[in-house]
Design an enzyme around this catalytic site. Sequence first.
Site, PDB file in Angstrom:
ATOM      1  N   HIS A 103      12.676  -8.954  19.068  1.00  0.00           N
ATOM      2  CA  HIS A 103      13.459  -8.732  20.288  1.00  0.00           C
ATOM      3  C   HIS A 103      14.718  -9.594  20.322  1.00  0.00           C
ATOM      4  O   HIS A 103      15.623  -9.328  21.122  1.00  0.00           O
ATOM      5  CB  HIS A 103      12.594  -8.944  21.535  1.00  0.00           C
ATOM      6  CG  HIS A 103      12.306 -10.371  21.882  1.00  0.00           C
ATOM      7  ND1 HIS A 103      11.095 -10.977  21.626  1.00  0.00           N
ATOM      8  CD2 HIS A 103      13.055 -11.317  22.482  1.00  0.00           C
ATOM      9  CE1 HIS A 103      11.119 -12.221  22.060  1.00  0.00           C
ATOM     10  NE2 HIS A 103      12.302 -12.454  22.574  1.00  0.00           N
ATOM     11  N   ASP A 134       6.595  -8.115  16.825  1.00  0.00           N
ATOM     12  CA  ASP A 134       7.764  -8.834  17.347  1.00  0.00           C
ATOM     13  C   ASP A 134       8.282  -9.897  16.387  1.00  0.00           C
ATOM     14  O   ASP A 134       8.583 -11.025  16.779  1.00  0.00           O
ATOM     15  CB  ASP A 134       7.468  -9.464  18.706  1.00  0.00           C
ATOM     16  CG  ASP A 134       8.757  -9.762  19.480  1.00  0.00           C
ATOM     17  OD1 ASP A 134       9.853  -9.504  18.935  1.00  0.00           O
ATOM     18  OD2 ASP A 134       8.681 -10.272  20.612  1.00  0.00           O
ATOM     19  N   SER A 217      13.149 -18.036  22.170  1.00  0.00           N
ATOM     20  CA  SER A 217      12.503 -17.033  21.326  1.00  0.00           C
ATOM     21  C   SER A 217      12.939 -17.154  19.880  1.00  0.00           C
ATOM     22  O   SER A 217      14.134 -17.237  19.577  1.00  0.00           O
ATOM     23  CB  SER A 217      12.856 -15.627  21.827  1.00  0.00           C
ATOM     24  OG  SER A 217      12.105 -15.283  22.946  1.00  0.00           O
TER      25      SER A 217
END
Length: 365
Positions: A103, A134, A217
């Site tokens: 992402h 992911d 992230s």
Amino acid sequence: MDLPHARVRSRALGPAGALAALVCAAAALSGCTDSAPEENAAATKAAPRSRQSVVPQAANALEKDYQRVIRAVLPSVVQIRAGSDLGSGVVYDGKGHIVTNAHVVGNDRTFQVTTANSQEVLTARLVYSYPEQDLAVVKLDRVPRGLKAASFADSAKVEVGQIVLAMGSPLGLSSSVTQGIVSATGRTVSEGESEGGTGATIGNMVQTSAAINPGNSGGALADLAGQVVGIPTLAAVDPVLGGSAAPGIGFAIPASLVKTVAGQIVKDGRVTDSGRAALDITGRTFTDAGFQAAGVVVVEVQRGGAAEAAGLRPGDVITRLGDADITTMTSLAEALAARKPGQKTTVTYVRDGQERTAEVTLGEQ
């Protein structure tokens, strides 16, 4: 998932506590005897000095451990710009491969990367993105001198209570570090697509109290041995508070999964062995007469797949997989995430108003 009252969102970025002392009544009484008053007074004066000498030593030792880990791991953590979004990444090897979240890279294929302690902006290209877990790998067009690969831990050895440091670029603040502990292991968590995630359901995640904010992230969650135990990916969201972040509840993709997926991408340019169990159906969430989610209705069965071999067909409504209740597509994905391809289990379903059970050998996603 393991947090039935919370949602999670991805953490990519778009456009010493006080000590209290208690006085023991018994100790106070013993100090009131007639014998050896000078000795009692000396002991009273000595105790604070002893505490003052021990506490700084312990604090200094922990502080040095933190600094040692930061010096060891932070040079392997980079900032990644994908279009107008910012995220983080971890250097996977000395050839310029960087592992991050799918992402974070989104639909972009070229990126700007800034390494720790450097203002130079490097360019990178996408090698492969794997939204199902992911994870993604990008590769620097030019490997800068001194690029340092991170060391990844064995996820099976990660224990609750371990001190961990989260490193990345929260809110665009590159090379930032927060600290916490491993709060839990083995969590199965589903991302929300509407909140920046890929919609993936990921098993065996590491839960941590270390702050994970937008921009963290794809960064590193490191232990005090200087190894990356996970890739920070999600933070829990409390729906009662209007979708705001739930402090102290974050999740990281375990290091062993990161190594497995990134290793395949680096070697083969794609994921060749997902290790993810599948029922080999296309389905959708089924709602009952009261408009409540009550299972997964089979829309299509893959020819030669696990469901077909078990006798399932379109129109069947799956209500259990093994001992897990199935009410939505998300709950089915979470139940499958806890299993492996080739594993045998039972599937409970409703056909023509009658409940049936069949044994199924799970396929691979």
